[in-house]
Motif scaffolding. Structure first.
Motif, PDB file in Angstrom:
ATOM      1  N   UNK A 255       0.835  -1.198   0.000  1.00  0.00           N
ATOM      2  CA  UNK A 255       0.000   0.000   0.000  1.00  0.00           C
ATOM      3  C   UNK A 255       0.870   1.248   0.000  1.00  0.00           C
ATOM      4  N   UNK A 256       1.919   1.256   0.841  1.00  0.00           N
ATOM      5  CA  UNK A 256       2.791   2.427   0.885  1.00  0.00           C
ATOM      6  C   UNK A 256       3.454   2.664  -0.475  1.00  0.00           C
ATOM      7  N   UNK A 257       3.925   1.596  -1.108  1.00  0.00           N
ATOM      8  CA  UNK A 257       4.574   1.746  -2.406  1.00  0.00           C
ATOM      9  C   UNK A 257       3.634   2.287  -3.466  1.00  0.00           C
ATOM     10  N   UNK A 258       2.404   1.740  -3.506  1.00  0.00           N
ATOM     11  CA  UNK A 258       1.435   2.208  -4.498  1.00  0.00           C
ATOM     12  C   UNK A 258       1.117   3.686  -4.279  1.00  0.00           C
ATOM     13  N   UNK A 259       0.898   4.068  -3.021  1.00  0.00           N
ATOM     14  CA  UNK A 259       0.547   5.466  -2.723  1.00  0.00           C
ATOM     15  C   UNK A 259       1.711   6.396  -3.055  1.00  0.00           C
ATOM     16  N   UNK A 260       2.919   6.019  -2.635  1.00  0.00           N
ATOM     17  CA  UNK A 260       4.077   6.870  -2.907  1.00  0.00           C
ATOM     18  C   UNK A 260       4.311   7.045  -4.403  1.00  0.00           C
ATOM     19  N   UNK A 261       4.280   5.946  -5.116  1.00  0.00           N
ATOM     20  CA  UNK A 261       4.505   6.021  -6.561  1.00  0.00           C
ATOM     21  C   UNK A 261       3.401   6.831  -7.233  1.00  0.00           C
TER      22      UNK A 261
ATOM     23  N   UNK B 231       6.665   1.097  -9.604  1.00  0.00           N
ATOM     24  CA  UNK B 231       6.081   0.210  -8.602  1.00  0.00           C
ATOM     25  C   UNK B 231       6.976  -0.986  -8.338  1.00  0.00           C
ATOM     26  N   UNK B 232       7.420  -1.612  -9.411  1.00  0.00           N
ATOM     27  CA  UNK B 232       8.244  -2.819  -9.257  1.00  0.00           C
ATOM     28  C   UNK B 232       9.636  -2.456  -8.735  1.00  0.00           C
ATOM     29  N   UNK B 233      10.243  -1.427  -9.299  1.00  0.00           N
ATOM     30  CA  UNK B 233      11.589  -1.043  -8.856  1.00  0.00           C
ATOM     31  C   UNK B 233      11.573  -0.608  -7.394  1.00  0.00           C
ATOM     32  N   UNK B 234      10.514   0.071  -6.970  1.00  0.00           N
ATOM     33  CA  UNK B 234      10.366   0.464  -5.558  1.00  0.00           C
ATOM     34  C   UNK B 234      10.475  -0.754  -4.652  1.00  0.00           C
ATOM     35  N   UNK B 235       9.732  -1.789  -4.958  1.00  0.00           N
ATOM     36  CA  UNK B 235       9.701  -2.965  -4.097  1.00  0.00           C
ATOM     37  C   UNK B 235      11.020  -3.727  -4.121  1.00  0.00           C
ATOM     38  N   UNK B 236      11.590  -3.898  -5.302  1.00  0.00           N
ATOM     39  CA  UNK B 236      12.874  -4.596  -5.396  1.00  0.00           C
ATOM     40  C   UNK B 236      13.943  -3.834  -4.620  1.00  0.00           C
ATOM     41  N   UNK B 237      13.942  -2.511  -4.730  1.00  0.00           N
ATOM     42  CA  UNK B 237      14.915  -1.692  -3.998  1.00  0.00           C
ATOM     43  C   UNK B 237      14.724  -1.834  -2.498  1.00  0.00           C
ATOM     44  N   UNK B 238      13.483  -1.723  -2.051  1.00  0.00           N
ATOM     45  CA  UNK B 238      13.180  -1.830  -0.619  1.00  0.00           C
ATOM     46  C   UNK B 238      13.667  -3.169  -0.072  1.00  0.00           C
ATOM     47  N   UNK B 239      13.375  -4.247  -0.788  1.00  0.00           N
ATOM     48  CA  UNK B 239      13.755  -5.579  -0.312  1.00  0.00           C
ATOM     49  C   UNK B 239      15.263  -5.778  -0.366  1.00  0.00           C
ATOM     50  N   UNK B 240      15.927  -5.223  -1.371  1.00  0.00           N
ATOM     51  CA  UNK B 240      17.384  -5.347  -1.464  1.00  0.00           C
ATOM     52  C   UNK B 240      18.060  -4.649  -0.293  1.00  0.00           C
TER      53      UNK B 240
END
Length: 943
Positions: free
Chosen positions: A518-524, A575-584
């Motif tokens: 949810x945070x990623x979707x809202x931020x993006x 959206x995808x790059x946000x999540x991959x970055x966060x997890x990395x």
């Protein structure tokens, strides 16, 4: 829940589609466009298909994890449903007979068999190989073959009764020892080993899953008798039904067992509902994995939705003249909207079917790599495909795509006939200022009310500030300039969302992956809104880059002149790059916490040693070693506890409070408090960790509890015997909590006197905490002590425990990143589809450029530059937002441990940047080649 929502959506959208199939005009309009351009239709289907594949895969992965755990029922338990341990071991045989006959006169009995057994932990050796901590099961193997309703489930169906000195070995154990039928094995369960001959090697199934080694009664006379205090005399109970269905009779079986074991109104036995517990665990695992992979896949599904919106926006713009003509000859908006919906349904049906099939492939790949991250268990994760899950995944995917198409079509079929026929820009849409302000005021009132009343809910605190910011912008613009006001409001909402973990730390203290979604979707979404709103301002400096180059100037002009379309593409990437970055970043942060985790697990100790309870190592033997500087012996057991204040000798009704059980570790009186594991929190009475450990060792009525127990420092609990929660309670207070118990199973740390009367195993010490001598590494000491295999020694350095835990986390995160990488595929596919459509939409412009002398290479460069321009924005936005969000969550919130140190995997993120940019370049190649092949005359005539 997702299935129910999908069914509701399908119930709303499918009937109109079926009706439209019988309306010739709508049917021709919808189906004609879907089939006349098969290449472009295939690209549209590919983008939608991936979203369906991820939804289907998440369902199949959850089922596979659950089914794989359920399959272990047959391996680990076979026909065993309950394990009954009588308080008096001498009554075991009589109890087995009573339970066997318990349902003899009943029309509907729950129990169909009972088998008395005895088992204990031993070590076994063959040649140079010695294995510790094996389960030796002593039972009547003739009766064991007939135990339950299916002899094959016991694993002993074809077993001939071995001689008194014979040994039956489960296949994995035999393979590790390197023995087969006729070989000899030494059993270590006391001071002297006993040599037995392997009579048979059987599959690890049923009784041979419950025990690693099986013998007939009295085979090792005196061996288990000498270890009476650390072995178990029990009755294995089989319920009516097969291996899994028998668990459905657990409640009835327990009632029969309680009746048979009740003495003077008290149940004189401990009843372990082993199979039902395992099946419940399987169901919980399935739900957790479905939710986790569904949430991670949600980013890619969101990207797929954005792709569908973008595609139909482009379709409508490309067909403006056609739509204007149809409107001019009398077709109303309803006809056009239904034609679009029908066209989308054709794409959706094909994508749903193909996506369900692809979901099987994705789930198969995940389960193939999953065993390496299955918590160290030897549970093989195998793919489980249920037809209903495929239908559910396809239905959910189709419902999402069709709902998206229907909503988008309702917006796009508003056609101004004159401007459409003349191929002019549509006139500005008159916006109802009063309606907009009323809606904005309502949104503000509702948003504030939600924050006040539901401010402890994660979704509320993440979504409401963004809605409030946009509502305020709608309320004040005009009179304020609309674009700058929207940009400022969206930026304010993005900052608030990024700081949410600090502003509402209670609501977001224990977030799941869904919260990050949810945070990623809202931020993006908010960041892309800022870019779109400020496009005219940003366009001027960007266009300066194109001076002197037609390819650069035209390639940048197209996305800059269409900020909404470009924003959707950027959001897909981001959206995808946000999540991959966060997890990395999380992966890197966790990796560097290994020394801190080791201190939380073992304090200033270096090595943990667990030994066989039937032949344990002693503290004297360990401290005599030259590589050991100090040893602390810790006895382990079990205890029940209930939350609530009680006095010594109280017999409060435990049903009135929360009762649970946990392992115990007895802190000796001479425990070196300064070496104790770090605590997560302490009661106010203690200034430091050492004071808390000292109080527990001194038997001052204090305990130290694992954080997983949910206890609070300073809280009073009552300790009771683990098999009797109605007896005399011992009130104690929680001095502190330790957070790294799950890997060690230390449980409640108690003083010697707190549980002295609860069980008779305090004098059997199987666990030791070691300090290495100078110049010796913990790994070396662990390896050396681990060679004491006749004692079943398992020695592990606390650094190794912490490293193994982090490695497991990293393996799982990498698996999730690979799964999420499919979202990047959606982004690449989406960019390629949009650019192919863009080439078609701009064929007149490209033909004109070709006619005035632009070479094909320049036309191709325009499309590639546009692809890179969009890709760079998406990647930079995703990397930036992911990094900032991770920094805020790790350093400014309570979502993770307070002492985590932020770190950025620069090499990994640089690789991600290069990969995404290369992917953007590749996505532009196919449409670029199309642009370079345009024939000016034909294109101009067609345009």
């Amino acid at each position: 829940m997702l299935t129910i929502v999908a069914l509701v959506v399908l119930a709303l959208v499918v009937p109109p589609l079926l009706i439209d199939l019988f309306r010739p005009t709508v049917r021709r309009l919808g189906l004609r466009n879907a089939v006349r351009r098969p290449g472009e239709a295939a690209l549209v289907v590919a983008g939608s298909m991936l979203a369906t594949a991820l939804i289907t895969a998440s369902l199949l992965i959850g089922d596979s994890f659950g089914a794989s755990v359920r399959n272990q029922v047959g391996v680990a338990l076979g026909p065993i449903d309950e394990i009954v341990v009588p308080d008096d071991p001498a009554t075991t045989n009589a109890l087995a007979s009573d339970l066997t006959n318990a349902g003899a006169g009943d029309d509907d009995p729950a129990i169909d068999g009972a088998l008395p057994v005895r088992y204990g932990t031993v070590s076994a050796g063959a040649g140079a190989t010695v294995l510790g901590r094996l389960t030796l099961l002593e039972a009547d193997l003739d009766a064991a073959r007939a135990f339950g309703d299916d002899p094959a489930a016991t694993g002993l169906e074809s077993l001939a009764t071995p001689a008194p000195s014979g040994l039956v070995v489960a296949e994995p154990t035999a393979a590790t020892l390197g023995v087969t039928t006729g070989d000899t094995v030494e059993i270590f369960a006391g001071a002297d080993p006993v040599t037995l001959t392997v009579a048979a090697v059987v599959p690890r199934q049923g009784l041979a899953g419950f025990g690693d080694l099986l013998v007939v009664p009295d085979t090792v006379t005196g061996l288990l008798d000498d270890a009476d205090d650390v072995t178990v005399a029990a009755v294995l109970v089989s319920n009516v039904g097969d291996v899994t269905d028998g668990a459905d009779m657990t409640d009835d079986a327990v009632a029969e067992i309680e009746t048979a074991t009740t003495v003077d109104g008290t149940v004189a036995a401990t009843i372990d509902t082993a199979k039902q517990d395992l099946l419940d665990e399987a169901d919980a695992d399935a739900d957790d994995m479905t939710e986790l992979f569904g949430t991670i896949g949600g980013f890619s599904v969101a990207a797929g939705i954005l792709l569908l919106v973008n595609l139909f926006v482009m379709l409508a713009q490309e067909r403006r003249r056609e739509l204007g003509t149809l409107s001019a000859i009398g077709l109303d908006r309803a006809h056009l909207r239904r034609a679009f919906a029908l066209e989308g349904a054709v794409y959706g049906v094909v994508a749903a079917i193909a996506g369900a099939v692809l979901g099987v492939v994705v789930a198969s790949a995940v389960t193939r790599f999953a065993p390496s991250i299955s918590s160290g268990d030897d549970v093989a994760i195998t793919l489980d495909v249920q037809p209903m899950r495929l239908l559910t995944g396809a239905a959910v995917g189709f419902a999402i795509s069709q709902l998206t198409v229907t909503i988008t079509a309702a917006r796009l079929t508003r056609v101004d006939i004159v401007s459409a026929l003349k191929d002019l820009a549509p006139p500005p849409v008159a916006r109802g200022g009063r309606t907009r302000r009323l809606v904005a005021i309502a949104a503000i009132v509702v948003g504030v009310e939600l924050l006040v009343t539901l401010g402890d809910q994660p979704y509320v605190v993440l979504l409401t500030p963004a809605v409030l910011a946009l509502a305020v912008a709608a309320l004040v613009a005009p009179p304020l300039p609309p674009r700058p006001t929207l940009a400022v409001a969206a930026a304010a909402g993005a900052v608030t969302t990024a700081l949410a973990f600090s502003l509402w730390d209670d609501a977001l203290a224990d977030p799941g992956f869904d919260v990050f979604l949810v945070q990623g979707v809202v931020l993006v979404g908010l960041a892309v809104t800022v870019l779109a709103a400020m496009a005219p301002v940003l366009a001027a400096p960007v266009r300066r880059l194109g001076r002197g180059s037609t390819a650069m100037r035209v390639g940048l002009a197209h996305p800059l002149d269409r900020p909404a379309r470009s924003g959707l593409l950027i959001a897909m990437y981001a959206l995808v790059i946000f999540t991959v970055t966060f997890m990395a970043i999380l992966n890197t942060v966790f990796q560097q916490q290994v020394p801190d985790l080791a201190r939380r697990a073992g304090g200033e100790f270096d090595v943990l040693v667990d030994t066989n309870p039937t032949n344990p190592l002693t503290a004297a033997e360990l401290v005599a070693r030259p590589d050991v500087a100090a040893v602390v012996a810790v006895a382990q057991g079990e205890v029940a506890y209930r939350i609530g204040v009680g006095e010594a000798g109280s017999t409060d009704n435990p049903d009135e409070s929360d009762t649970d059980w946990w392992w115990t570790s007895v802190v000796p009186a001479d425990f070196p408090a300064e070496r104790g594991p770090e605590t997560a929190a302490r009661a106010d009475e203690f200034a430091d960790d050492a004071a808390a450990w000292t109080a527990v060792a001194a038997d001052d009525g204090w305990v130290i509890a694992p954080t997983d127990a949910g206890l609070v420092p300073g809280e009073t609990i009552e300790l009771l015997p683990p098999d009797d929660d109605t007896g005399v309670a011992v009130p104690v207070r929680v001095a502190a909590t330790v957070e790294y118990d799950f890997a060690l199973e230390s449980g409640l740390w108690v003083g010697p006197g707190a549980v002295a009367s609860f069980y008779e195993r305090n004098d059997v010490v199987t666990r030791h905490y070691l300090v290495v001598a100078d110049g010796v590494s913990p790994r070396e000491l662990a390896a050396a002590v681990g060679e004491e295999r006749t004692h079943g020694a398992v020695a592990t350095s606390f650094l190794a425990v912490a490293q193994a835990d982090v490695d497991e986390q990293q393996a799982f995160i990498r698996l999730l990143q690979g799964y999420l990488g499919l979202g990047l595929v959606i982004g690449i596919t989406g960019l390629a589809v949009v650019l192919v459509r863009a080439v078609r939409e701009r064929r007149s412009q490209l033909a004109t450029l070709a006619a005035i002398g632009s070479p094909p290479s320049e036309l191709r460069s325009m499309i590639v530059i546009e692809a890179l321009f969009v890709g760079v924005q998406g990647v930079v936005l995703g990397l930036g937002l992911g990094t900032v969000s991770a920094w805020l969550v790790i350093t400014k919130s309570t979502a993770f441990a307070a002492d985590l140190r932020f770190a950025v995997p620069w090499v990994g993120l640089a690789g991600l940047l290069v990969l995404a940019l290369v992917a953007s370049f590749v996505a532009g190649l196919v449409p670029a080649r199309r642009a370079g092949r345009i024939h000016p005359a034909a294109a101009l005539r067609a345009g």
